[in-house]
Design an enzyme around this catalytic site. Structure first.
Site, PDB file in Angstrom:
ATOM      1  N   LYS A  51       2.972  -2.324   6.249  1.00  0.00           N
ATOM      2  CA  LYS A  51       4.158  -2.229   7.004  1.00  0.00           C
ATOM      3  C   LYS A  51       3.972  -1.197   8.281  1.00  0.00           C
ATOM      4  O   LYS A  51       2.977  -1.336   9.148  1.00  0.00           O
ATOM      5  CB  LYS A  51       5.417  -1.721   6.035  1.00  0.00           C
ATOM      6  CG  LYS A  51       5.347  -2.523   4.937  1.00  0.00           C
ATOM      7  CD  LYS A  51       5.829  -3.954   5.059  1.00  0.00           C
ATOM      8  CE  LYS A  51       5.602  -4.901   3.686  1.00  0.00           C
ATOM      9  NZ  LYS A  51       6.252  -4.246   2.667  1.00  0.00           N
ATOM     10  N   ARG A  70     -17.247  -0.968  -4.023  1.00  0.00           N
ATOM     11  CA  ARG A  70     -15.879  -1.124  -4.862  1.00  0.00           C
ATOM     12  C   ARG A  70     -15.567   0.470  -5.330  1.00  0.00           C
ATOM     13  O   ARG A  70     -14.454   0.723  -5.200  1.00  0.00           O
ATOM     14  CB  ARG A  70     -16.384  -2.031  -6.205  1.00  0.00           C
ATOM     15  CG  ARG A  70     -15.092  -1.704  -7.187  1.00  0.00           C
ATOM     16  CD  ARG A  70     -14.951  -2.627  -8.506  1.00  0.00           C
ATOM     17  NE  ARG A  70     -15.982  -3.272  -8.983  1.00  0.00           N
ATOM     18  CZ  ARG A  70     -16.975  -2.466  -9.932  1.00  0.00           C
ATOM     19  NH1 ARG A  70     -16.890  -1.346 -10.094  1.00  0.00           N
ATOM     20  NH2 ARG A  70     -17.905  -3.166 -10.295  1.00  0.00           N
ATOM     21  N   TYR A 106      12.339  -2.499  -4.198  1.00  0.00           N
ATOM     22  CA  TYR A 106      11.688  -3.998  -3.676  1.00  0.00           C
ATOM     23  C   TYR A 106      11.649  -4.924  -4.910  1.00  0.00           C
ATOM     24  O   TYR A 106      11.150  -4.602  -6.060  1.00  0.00           O
ATOM     25  CB  TYR A 106      10.384  -3.227  -3.217  1.00  0.00           C
ATOM     26  CG  TYR A 106       9.593  -4.392  -2.681  1.00  0.00           C
ATOM     27  CD1 TYR A 106       9.739  -5.118  -1.486  1.00  0.00           C
ATOM     28  CD2 TYR A 106       8.550  -5.092  -3.219  1.00  0.00           C
ATOM     29  CE1 TYR A 106       9.132  -5.915  -0.861  1.00  0.00           C
ATOM     30  CE2 TYR A 106       7.575  -5.944  -2.868  1.00  0.00           C
ATOM     31  CZ  TYR A 106       7.986  -6.342  -1.619  1.00  0.00           C
ATOM     32  OH  TYR A 106       7.067  -7.586  -0.959  1.00  0.00           O
ATOM     33  N   ASP A 124       8.022   5.607  -3.108  1.00  0.00           N
ATOM     34  CA  ASP A 124       7.453   4.616  -2.463  1.00  0.00           C
ATOM     35  C   ASP A 124       8.002   4.894  -0.902  1.00  0.00           C
ATOM     36  O   ASP A 124       9.269   4.895  -0.683  1.00  0.00           O
ATOM     37  CB  ASP A 124       8.091   3.109  -2.640  1.00  0.00           C
ATOM     38  CG  ASP A 124       7.647   2.163  -2.023  1.00  0.00           C
ATOM     39  OD1 ASP A 124       7.267   2.327  -0.919  1.00  0.00           O
ATOM     40  OD2 ASP A 124       7.469   1.046  -2.439  1.00  0.00           O
TER      41      ASP A 124
HETATM   42  C1  LIG Z   1       6.476  -4.558   1.169  1.00  0.00           C
HETATM   43  C2  LIG Z   1       6.824  -3.475   0.199  1.00  0.00           C
HETATM   44  C3  LIG Z   1       6.032  -3.322  -0.970  1.00  0.00           C
HETATM   45  C4  LIG Z   1       4.928  -4.352  -1.270  1.00  0.00           C
HETATM   46  O1  LIG Z   1       3.649  -4.227  -0.530  1.00  0.00           O
HETATM   47  P1  LIG Z   1       2.708  -5.230  -0.266  1.00  0.00           P
HETATM   48  O2  LIG Z   1       1.580  -4.746   0.509  1.00  0.00           O
HETATM   49  O3  LIG Z   1       3.444  -6.591   0.327  1.00  0.00           O
HETATM   50  O4  LIG Z   1       1.911  -5.873  -1.780  1.00  0.00           O
HETATM   51  C5  LIG Z   1       6.374  -2.177  -1.765  1.00  0.00           C
HETATM   52  N1  LIG Z   1       7.306  -1.560  -1.528  1.00  0.00           N
HETATM   53  C6  LIG Z   1       8.175  -1.867  -0.495  1.00  0.00           C
HETATM   54  C7  LIG Z   1       9.244  -0.768   0.087  1.00  0.00           C
HETATM   55  C8  LIG Z   1       7.708  -2.846   0.450  1.00  0.00           C
HETATM   56  O5  LIG Z   1       8.540  -3.060   1.602  1.00  0.00           O
END
Ligand SMILES: *Cc1c(COP(=O)(O)O)cnc(C)c1O
Length: 394
Positions: free
Chosen positions: A200, A50, A102, A175
């Site tokens: 992603k 962890r 998001y 982000d």
């Molecule tokens: C998908 C996404 C998130 C959240 O990510 P998860 O892995 O689904 O928790 C946050 N910001 C953006 C821009 C995203 O496309």
């Protein structure tokens, strides 16, 4: 430590051929939860997964190098990455977030703010007067950016917002999920933190959920790593292994996908059934110039508006063969999503309209298939979408 290798080399080869045990070329995966002490009062480099894990550390090291940060913390999802940054805030301190962030980010910020953990304002960060108001009143502590935005691909000038935020004493987090470090490095533009949903582009194969925070400053990275251990939000070794494997091909994937996306955007822009295309690579895009200067490419995400209504949307999504109707993005396969009924369905309809998300808006995540097949699929689906009356009217 300075790494003089190019980002492509770091993505492809960081940690390769360094296995001390057997000389394995591919870095091995360590699934162990616990590690042996060398002797009484003599812990080894690792004690409990962890807290730290060699596979997760390998991914964190690669991410930190690719983003130009001092350190990274790998966590269990993109949402966990954003929540980890929010641990820096005290009650009464303000988060300045984009109004079109998001949906999950909007929900997390709103629910935590409702508990009094901090204050949040959602604004259009391209509006300098509104941004200055958000930064000169209250106790601004964190400016969160997300560029390009989802699903309308609006671009925010990271360096300009970061300058204003710093002057107001606020930290800056970006982000970077939609572009990945292959196309944008926010730390070079003044960000203190970069957030990723590694689900992603970084993993890129639609088979894990994960997240990461990269910090510009080593002290910040250590503080976030310590908090991730406190809350237990650190990522699983298997997911880290998959993500690292996916990242080996990050650059060629993203380059090919954005080339396909550029072709798709130009194609859609010329079709009579399409009302508007939102892609920063098109010269008609309102932030084309900003995107050109702060990004190394325009990415592989775009959205467009069909002429007609929900019936045309239904016919279009039922007709596509190569594009799969699904949420998420950034994988090797092409996806189509209908934000109004899928990713943004929980948003109040009025707020959705204000944000510019119409009922005929469709979002595409363009994959690695052949350009000809992608354009052919869209062409036949557009013909199916069009009602006979519309076709006659042309
Ligand atoms: C998908 C996404 C998130 C959240 O990510 P998860 O892995 O689904 O928790 C946050 N910001 C953006 C821009 C995203 O496309």
């Amino acid at each position: 430590m300075t790494d003089t290798r190019s980002p492509q080399t770091i993505a492809a080869a960081n940690g390769v051929g360094e296995d001390a045990a057997f000389g394995a070329v591919a870095p091995p995966i360590y699934l162990a939860s616990s590690y042996k002490f060398e002797g009484f009062e003599q812990p080894g480099a690792y004690d409990y997964s962890r807290t730290r894990n060699p596979t997760r550390d390998q991914l964190a090291d690669t991410l930190a190098k690719l983003e130009g940060g001092a350190g990274a913390v790998v966590v269990s999802s993109g949402m966990a990455a954003i929540d980890l940054i929010l641990s820096r805030l005290e009650p009464g301190e303000r988060v300045v977030a984009p109004h079109d962030c998001y949906g999950g980010t909007h929900r997390l910020l709103s629910l935590r703010a409702a508990k009094g953990q901090f204050e949040v304002v959602f604004i259009d960060q391209n509006d300098a007067a509104v941004l200055d108001m958000a930064l000169t009143t209250g106790r601004p502590k964190l400016v969160l950016m997300e560029t390009p935005s989802n699903p309308l691909m609006r671009v925010v000038d990271i360096a300009a917002v970061a300058r204003r935020a710093k002057a107001a004493g606020a930290a800056v987090a970006v982000d970077n999920t939609f572009l990945s470090p292959a196309l944008q490095q926010p730390i070079k533009l003044g960000a203190d933190f970069v957030i990723h949903s590694t689900t992603k582009y970084l993993n890129g194969h639609s088979d894990i959920v994960g997240g990461a925070v990269i910090a510009a400053n080593a002290g910040d990275a250590a503080a976030l790593a310590a908090w991730a251990n406190v809350t237990g939000v650190t990522g699983a070794p298997f997911d880290a292994y998959q993500t690292l494997r996916g990242m080996r091909t990050l650059f060629p994937r993203v380059e090919t996908q954005q080339r396909n996306a550029g072709a798709v955007a130009a194609f859609l822009d010329a079709q009579p059934q399409v009302k508007a295309v939102h892609y920063p690579g098109l010269p008609s895009h309102p932030s084309h110039e900003t995107a050109r200067t702060q990004q190394r490419g325009f990415g592989a995400m775009l959205s467009f508006e069909l002429r007609g209504g929900l019936e045309e949307v239904r016919r279009f999504v039922n007709a596509v063969r190569i594009f799969t109707l699904a949420e998420s993005l950034g994988g090797i396969e092409s996806l189509v999503a209908h934000p109004a009924t899928m990713t943004h369905a929980n948003m109040d309809p009025q707020a959705r309209r204000t944000a510019g998300i119409t009922d005929t808006l469709l979002r595409l995540s363009v994959g690695l298939e052949s350009e000809g097949d992608l354009l052919g699929d869209l062409a036949q689906a557009l013909r199916c979408a069009e009602s006979e009356a519309e076709a006659w009217a042309r």
